[in-house]
Design a protein around this motif. Sequence first.
Motif, PDB file in Angstrom:
ATOM      1  N   LEU A  23     -39.705  28.711  46.554  1.00 41.24           N
ATOM      2  CA  LEU A  23     -38.677  28.545  47.584  1.00 41.24           C
ATOM      3  C   LEU A  23     -38.721  27.141  48.186  1.00 41.24           C
ATOM      4  O   LEU A  23     -37.681  26.507  48.395  1.00 41.24           O
ATOM      5  CB  LEU A  23     -38.867  29.591  48.685  1.00 41.24           C
ATOM      6  CG  LEU A  23     -38.649  31.052  48.272  1.00 41.24           C
ATOM      7  CD1 LEU A  23     -39.068  31.993  49.398  1.00 41.24           C
ATOM      8  CD2 LEU A  23     -37.192  31.297  47.906  1.00 41.24           C
ATOM      9  N   LEU A  24     -39.923  26.654  48.444  1.00 44.00           N
ATOM     10  CA  LEU A  24     -40.053  25.333  49.056  1.00 44.00           C
ATOM     11  C   LEU A  24     -39.729  24.225  48.065  1.00 44.00           C
ATOM     12  O   LEU A  24     -39.092  23.225  48.423  1.00 44.00           O
ATOM     13  CB  LEU A  24     -41.464  25.155  49.620  1.00 44.00           C
ATOM     14  CG  LEU A  24     -41.692  23.923  50.496  1.00 44.00           C
ATOM     15  CD1 LEU A  24     -40.697  23.881  51.649  1.00 44.00           C
ATOM     16  CD2 LEU A  24     -43.115  23.898  51.028  1.00 44.00           C
ATOM     17  N   PHE A  25     -40.145  24.392  46.807  1.00 43.58           N
ATOM     18  CA  PHE A  25     -39.808  23.405  45.783  1.00 43.58           C
ATOM     19  C   PHE A  25     -38.291  23.262  45.681  1.00 43.58           C
ATOM     20  O   PHE A  25     -37.759  22.153  45.606  1.00 43.58           O
ATOM     21  CB  PHE A  25     -40.377  23.827  44.427  1.00 43.58           C
ATOM     22  CG  PHE A  25     -41.820  23.465  44.206  1.00 43.58           C
ATOM     23  CD1 PHE A  25     -42.740  23.465  45.241  1.00 43.58           C
ATOM     24  CD2 PHE A  25     -42.269  23.141  42.935  1.00 43.58           C
ATOM     25  CE1 PHE A  25     -44.075  23.149  45.027  1.00 43.58           C
ATOM     26  CE2 PHE A  25     -43.594  22.812  42.701  1.00 43.58           C
ATOM     27  CZ  PHE A  25     -44.508  22.811  43.749  1.00 43.58           C
ATOM     28  N   ALA A  26     -37.601  24.400  45.652  1.00 45.00           N
ATOM     29  CA  ALA A  26     -36.140  24.373  45.545  1.00 45.00           C
ATOM     30  C   ALA A  26     -35.515  23.707  46.765  1.00 45.00           C
ATOM     31  O   ALA A  26     -34.562  22.924  46.656  1.00 45.00           O
ATOM     32  CB  ALA A  26     -35.597  25.785  45.370  1.00 45.00           C
ATOM     33  N   LYS A  27     -36.043  24.006  47.943  1.00 40.74           N
ATOM     34  CA  LYS A  27     -35.536  23.398  49.171  1.00 40.74           C
ATOM     35  C   LYS A  27     -35.702  21.887  49.145  1.00 40.74           C
ATOM     36  O   LYS A  27     -34.886  21.148  49.717  1.00 40.74           O
ATOM     37  CB  LYS A  27     -36.288  23.991  50.371  1.00 40.74           C
ATOM     38  CG  LYS A  27     -35.796  23.504  51.723  1.00 40.74           C
ATOM     39  CD  LYS A  27     -36.566  24.168  52.856  1.00 40.74           C
ATOM     40  CE  LYS A  27     -36.097  23.666  54.214  1.00 40.74           C
ATOM     41  NZ  LYS A  27     -36.872  24.299  55.323  1.00 40.74           N
ATOM     42  N   GLU A  28     -36.749  21.433  48.467  1.00 43.14           N
ATOM     43  CA  GLU A  28     -37.012  20.001  48.363  1.00 43.14           C
ATOM     44  C   GLU A  28     -36.286  19.357  47.182  1.00 43.14           C
ATOM     45  O   GLU A  28     -36.551  18.203  46.829  1.00 43.14           O
ATOM     46  CB  GLU A  28     -38.526  19.749  48.246  1.00 43.14           C
ATOM     47  CG  GLU A  28     -39.310  20.086  49.494  1.00 43.14           C
ATOM     48  CD  GLU A  28     -39.067  19.104  50.637  1.00 43.14           C
ATOM     49  OE1 GLU A  28     -38.487  18.028  50.386  1.00 43.14           O
ATOM     50  OE2 GLU A  28     -39.458  19.407  51.777  1.00 43.14           O
ATOM     51  N   GLY A  29     -35.368  20.113  46.532  1.00 39.92           N
ATOM     52  CA  GLY A  29     -34.507  19.529  45.516  1.00 39.92           C
ATOM     53  C   GLY A  29     -34.891  19.772  44.082  1.00 39.92           C
ATOM     54  O   GLY A  29     -34.232  19.270  43.159  1.00 39.92           O
ATOM     55  N   ALA A  30     -35.958  20.550  43.856  1.00 42.78           N
ATOM     56  CA  ALA A  30     -36.401  20.800  42.483  1.00 42.78           C
ATOM     57  C   ALA A  30     -35.541  21.858  41.803  1.00 42.78           C
ATOM     58  O   ALA A  30     -34.960  22.727  42.454  1.00 42.78           O
ATOM     59  CB  ALA A  30     -37.860  21.259  42.485  1.00 42.78           C
ATOM     60  N   LYS A  31     -35.469  21.762  40.493  1.00 44.89           N
ATOM     61  CA  LYS A  31     -34.938  22.832  39.661  1.00 44.89           C
ATOM     62  C   LYS A  31     -36.145  23.668  39.240  1.00 44.89           C
ATOM     63  O   LYS A  31     -37.048  23.157  38.586  1.00 44.89           O
ATOM     64  CB  LYS A  31     -34.214  22.257  38.452  1.00 44.89           C
ATOM     65  CG  LYS A  31     -33.046  21.356  38.824  1.00 44.89           C
ATOM     66  CD  LYS A  31     -32.497  20.617  37.616  1.00 44.89           C
ATOM     67  CE  LYS A  31     -31.375  19.662  38.026  1.00 44.89           C
ATOM     68  NZ  LYS A  31     -30.888  18.855  36.884  1.00 44.89           N
ATOM     69  N   VAL A  32     -36.159  24.936  39.614  1.00 46.69           N
ATOM     70  CA  VAL A  32     -37.370  25.743  39.511  1.00 46.69           C
ATOM     71  C   VAL A  32     -37.281  26.767  38.375  1.00 46.69           C
ATOM     72  O   VAL A  32     -36.326  27.552  38.313  1.00 46.69           O
ATOM     73  CB  VAL A  32     -37.660  26.481  40.838  1.00 46.69           C
ATOM     74  CG1 VAL A  32     -38.970  27.251  40.742  1.00 46.69           C
ATOM     75  CG2 VAL A  32     -37.708  25.487  41.996  1.00 46.69           C
ATOM     76  N   ILE A  33     -38.276  26.741  37.507  1.00 46.27           N
ATOM     77  CA  ILE A  33     -38.448  27.788  36.517  1.00 46.27           C
ATOM     78  C   ILE A  33     -39.405  28.807  37.123  1.00 46.27           C
ATOM     79  O   ILE A  33     -40.598  28.528  37.298  1.00 46.27           O
ATOM     80  CB  ILE A  33     -39.036  27.258  35.194  1.00 46.27           C
ATOM     81  CG1 ILE A  33     -38.246  26.056  34.691  1.00 46.27           C
ATOM     82  CG2 ILE A  33     -39.087  28.363  34.146  1.00 46.27           C
ATOM     83  CD1 ILE A  33     -36.826  26.348  34.324  1.00 46.27           C
ATOM     84  N   VAL A  34     -38.879  29.958  37.473  1.00 39.28           N
ATOM     85  CA  VAL A  34     -39.683  31.031  38.060  1.00 39.28           C
ATOM     86  C   VAL A  34     -40.233  31.882  36.921  1.00 39.28           C
ATOM     87  O   VAL A  34     -39.485  32.375  36.082  1.00 39.28           O
ATOM     88  CB  VAL A  34     -38.825  31.894  39.003  1.00 39.28           C
ATOM     89  CG1 VAL A  34     -39.608  33.109  39.484  1.00 39.28           C
ATOM     90  CG2 VAL A  34     -38.340  31.065  40.189  1.00 39.28           C
ATOM     91  N   ASN A  35     -41.539  32.057  36.904  1.00 38.97           N
ATOM     92  CA  ASN A  35     -42.174  32.869  35.865  1.00 38.97           C
ATOM     93  C   ASN A  35     -43.011  33.971  36.504  1.00 38.97           C
ATOM     94  O   ASN A  35     -43.721  33.741  37.490  1.00 38.97           O
ATOM     95  CB  ASN A  35     -43.066  32.005  34.978  1.00 38.97           C
ATOM     96  CG  ASN A  35     -44.106  32.827  34.222  1.00 38.97           C
ATOM     97  OD1 ASN A  35     -45.294  32.771  34.528  1.00 38.97           O
ATOM     98  ND2 ASN A  35     -43.670  33.625  33.268  1.00 38.97           N
ATOM     99  N   ASP A  36     -42.926  35.152  35.923  1.00 43.69           N
ATOM    100  CA  ASP A  36     -43.750  36.275  36.367  1.00 43.69           C
ATOM    101  C   ASP A  36     -43.713  37.346  35.284  1.00 43.69           C
ATOM    102  O   ASP A  36     -42.829  37.341  34.426  1.00 43.69           O
ATOM    103  CB  ASP A  36     -43.221  36.842  37.686  1.00 43.69           C
ATOM    104  CG  ASP A  36     -44.302  37.510  38.518  1.00 43.69           C
ATOM    105  OD1 ASP A  36     -44.887  36.840  39.379  1.00 43.69           O
ATOM    106  OD2 ASP A  36     -44.574  38.697  38.273  1.00 43.69           O
ATOM    107  N   VAL A  37     -44.689  38.252  35.325  1.00 42.86           N
ATOM    108  CA  VAL A  37     -44.643  39.396  34.405  1.00 42.86           C
ATOM    109  C   VAL A  37     -43.760  40.495  34.960  1.00 42.86           C
ATOM    110  O   VAL A  37     -43.364  41.408  34.240  1.00 42.86           O
ATOM    111  CB  VAL A  37     -46.058  39.952  34.113  1.00 42.86           C
ATOM    112  CG1 VAL A  37     -46.868  38.952  33.301  1.00 42.86           C
ATOM    113  CG2 VAL A  37     -46.789  40.311  35.410  1.00 42.86           C
TER     114      VAL A  37
END
Length: 257
Positions: A23-37
């Motif tokens: 959430l914070l990475f995205a707020k700071e302008g990143a394009k986020v690859i979310v990974n989870d099982v």
Amino acid sequence: MRLKDKVTMITGSGSGIGRAAALLFAKEGAKVIVNDVSEENGNKTVEEIKQHGGQALFVKADITVAAQAEQLVQTALDAYGKVDVLFNNAGISGVGAVHETSEELWDKVVNVNIKGVFLASKAVLPHMMERKEGNIINMSSCIAEIGLMKRSVYSATKGAVLALTKSMQVDYAPYNIRVNALLPGTILTPFVENYLKNSYDDPEEALNTIRKRQLGGELGRPEDVALAAVFLASDESKFMMGSPLYIDGGAVFGKMA
């Protein structure tokens, strides 16, 4: 916008510290690859990011399986053309002294906490080496520096991650790839809350005991670690290489009289 246009991949970002970081990475302008099982948890993270105007993509993958780790990276490359930051956040705990720890539990924790870091890094490094640019953040723990009762396998894995971080930095510095480690103290995540409820007759008393490890008398929040991760992911930390960053409320270096 400290991470503007950086493509960041965060393993285990369906909940806890990983979700807070996403959430914070995205707020700071990143394009986020979310990974989870967990597809459910991963999609919740992506939905929340998009609700706040961010960019995110969920990839379900078990990073203890080489083919799935490779597919995770390939999906990111197909979607965004690059991976600037890998945050090896995924991890699990194990409770027990050595004689109380089953071989099954030992193997499970080692697989996720060490092999997962190895495989995700192995999958993304050739791409970063080719670009001669990259940033890897490994999740260690302050337990790598101190002894803690009944945490034998967890402490072993987090110590290994810290050692791996330093070795990786030496190998990949010539390719302009930075590798650093986060060393949190006890963070009040859903995992810790469930652990307290399921492992103690009096969870509140157990929580008060854990609070005493920190000089400030309180546990950290996932957002505290997420803020440190943003710093390491950003160019602000460009002179940090192979470094452990402590977010532990004074658990390692402080002791109340």
